[in-house]
Scaffold this motif. Structure first.
Motif, PDB file in Angstrom:
ATOM      1  N   VAL A  70       0.840  -1.203   0.000  1.00 49.09           N
ATOM      2  CA  VAL A  70       0.000   0.000   0.000  1.00 49.09           C
ATOM      3  C   VAL A  70       0.875   1.253   0.000  1.00 49.09           C
ATOM      4  N   PHE A 133      -7.233  -1.885  -1.029  1.00 43.31           N
ATOM      5  CA  PHE A 133      -6.113  -0.955  -1.137  1.00 43.31           C
ATOM      6  C   PHE A 133      -4.871  -1.647  -1.714  1.00 43.31           C
ATOM      7  N   SER A 137      -3.185  -0.804  -5.272  1.00 39.25           N
ATOM      8  CA  SER A 137      -1.741  -0.518  -5.249  1.00 39.25           C
ATOM      9  C   SER A 137      -1.011  -1.332  -6.314  1.00 39.25           C
TER      10      SER A 137
END
Length: 605
Positions: A70, A133, A137
């Motif tokens: 992330v 997330f 990413s």
């Protein structure tokens, strides 16, 4: 500002941008797979009927990698914004790869919004943490890798970092194979344990299963998956390298990687590497057959490593592969259990055995048995106080026992007890975690009688396929596979694994994982992305008249190595799933491949 000054300023910005991208890419492919951190985790697993009442856990491999990914994704987003704002203003953002990645990202976000568990999609599932997330990413890192123009100098620095990372992982794996752990030991504990563990008695020696190589990648299957990415790359570099020292180093590392792949006992990894060899030969056939010594060396690498491993393990890998198909198509004695009202109906062998609870007042229970609709009596009471039967039911025993001042009924089938009791006046199955739940009979598709195929993959896939069509567009949400899967299918788990104590938290198939998590649309986009990359590379290959002309073309060499790497990974992913330990490396390689293709095509023009 003069035109010359603007050019100098742009050159400076581009140089700094390239440095940051290179550092971030090195961090993603060379550092993240090595990260481990023993951290206490709080996760509400007590909310699920198919898991123990526990909220406190320790994480060693996954959380630290997820956080690092992330972080890389955020930095990648900022660098992408900087690039298109200040450096590549003339270049349109929505090229092929960015357009596909953007659509994929949008689907992931929508899938999260309509997830069956927003909490799980936002946080990731226990011991996996591949949240929304993390998925976004991946795409940010992919787009950044694809946006950079990779010159030979930067590629070599990246390959050197990847080389060092693979040496470290391979050495860790080899020592693990011989029972020596270089990472998870008391000497390393102060460096890999979080501050929250200071002064605790967390015993590292009892935390891991050393029956197979797992390196720092959490599971042996992920080691196999990782080697499908690294082995083709270093074999390609070995093939074209002219400096004897580096050629020897690439050869030694390739042998070490192959040893780790076999030592991980990951059949998917071995199959991925094996099926990648024909593509490796096709892309490099002229340079391979130019030198007979090269052919001999490649054959020796594969044969000596494989035969040597088989010799020292007394044919262990061969037996593992035989298990894939041997004794998988079979009939099972226990076929199903249904609980309805006060009845327990058991399909066993070719008969139907019913138990009706006619009375249950306090400690007074009366049971009525029927076999294929006809009332029967038990054959007697054995020394354990269990009612037993003869004939087709000779492996079934029934008995009552008191648990916390309440009577419970146990039906022992082939030495495995199935417990039933009343909860708020309703007869329910009581699972191994002591929780009342229904016995689910899920929809299945295919693999009937082949539930044990591929270490239970037949069971998982047969229950997963029908789930896809229930929510085909956006799926159930990122990381929600364990929630979508029929975890209360205890009979199915018993048939596939020989135990009901089994949490199925992944489908062991990347494509099913994508379809269930974020839907068929995202799977189609993913397939288009990797398909477009292969189409680009083979377009270059067709226009290459003489492979020997680019022995010094490092860009094309790496591109060919990456192509085999991606192909082998995708093959192995038919038996493995996306994860924070390996997938980030794949997305970087895929992104760079798009960039290298554009550079080679531009050079040809």
């Amino acid at each position: 500002m003069s035109s010359k000054s603007k050019k100098l300023e742009l050159h400076k910005k581009t140089k700094n941008f390239n440095i940051f991208v290179l550092l971030l890419t090195i961090f993603s492919v060379a550092i993240i797979p090595l990260l481990v951190r023993i951290t206490p985790i709080e996760y509400p697993m007590n909310q699920f009927s198919w898991y123990i009442d526990q909220t406190q856990f320790f994480d060693v491999f996954s959380m630290v990698k997820a956080n690092a990914i992330v972080f890389s994704g955020i930095v990648a987003f900022m660098l992408l914004f900087y690039y298109h704002k200040f450096i590549g203003k003339e270049q349109k953002f929505f090229n092929l790869q960015n357009s596909l990645a953007s659509v994929y990202g949008l689907i992931i976000i929508l899938s999260t919004l309509f997830s069956i568990s927003t909490y799980v999609s936002m946080h990731g599932f226990l011991e996996r943490y591949e949240s929304v997330f993390v998925l976004l990413s991946y795409l940010m890192i992919f787009m950044l890798s694809a946006s950079l123009k990779w010159d030979d100098n930067m590629l070599k620095k990246l390959m050197n970092a990847f080389f060092i990372s693979n040496v470290v992982l391979s050495v860790i794996g080899i020592f693990q194979y011989f029972g020596i752990d270089l990472v998870f030991n008391d000497a390393m504990k102060p460096f890999i344990a979080s501050q929250a563990l200071k002064g605790t008695t967390f015993d590292l020696s009892k935390s891991f299963d050393y029956t197979a190589i797992f390196q720092t990648l959490y599971h042996s299957n992920y080691v196999g998956l990782y080697t499908t990415l690294s082995f083709p790359i270093f074999m390609t570099l070995f093939l074209y390298e002219r400096k004897k020292v580096w050629k020897g180093l690439y050869l030694v590392l390739s042998i070490m990687i192959l040893f780790n792949s076999i030592g991980s006992i990951s059949r998917g990894g071995i199959i991925g590497i094996a099926l990648g060899i024909p593509l490796f030969i096709i892309l490099n056939h002229k340079i391979i057959f130019k030198n007979k010594v090269t052919i001999i060396v490649i054959l020796l690498i594969v044969s000596v490593t494989t035969v040597g491993f088989e010799f020292f393990t007394h044919g262990f890998m061969t037996s593992r592969f035989k298990q894939i198909f041997s004794n998988t198509k079979q009939a099972y004695a226990l076929k199903g259990i249904v609980v309805k009202d006060d009845h327990i109906s058991i399909d066993y062998k070719d008969v139907r055995f019913d138990i009706e609870i006619t009375t249950h007042v306090g400690d007074v229970w009366r049971l009525k048995y029927t076999l294929n609709g006809e009332t029967i009596d038990s054959s007697g009471i054995n020394e354990n106080g269990h009612a037993y039967f003869d004939g087709d039911l000779k492996n079934i025993e029934v008995f009552l026992y008191k648990n916390q001042n309440a009577l419970e009924l146990a039906v022992e089938i082939d030495k495995t007890p199935w417990t039933f009791a009343y909860d708020q006046g309703k007869l329910e199955y009581k699972n191994i975690y002591g929780k009342f739940t229904s016995l689910e009979t899920p929809e299945t598709l295919g693999f009937s009688g082949m539930e044990k195929l591929g270490s239970g993959r037949g069971y998982i896939w047969s229950r997963t396929l029908p789930k896809i069509m229930k929510r085909p567009i956006l799926g159930y949400g990122p990381e929600t596979f364990p929630l979508a899967f029929p975890q209360n299918d205890y009979v199915g788990k018993y048939i596939a694994y020989g135990t009901t104590n089994m949490l199925v938290d992944k489908p062991h198939n990347l494509y099913l994982q994508i379809a269930v998590s974020t839907g068929l649309l995202s799977l189609i986009v993913f397939i288009i992305m990797v398909g477009a990359n292969f189409k680009n590379v083979f377009g270059i290959f067709r226009h290459c008249k003489n492979q020997l002309d680019f022995e010094n073309d490092f860009t094309r060499i790496v591109l060919y190595g990456f192509t085999v790497s991606i192909f082998s990974y995708l093959v192995a992913s038919s038996f493995c799933d996306s994860n924070v330990h390996v997938s980030v490396v794949f997305w970087v390689i895929l992104g760079i491949s798009f960039s290298l293709k554009n550079q080679v095509s531009a050079g040809r023009e």
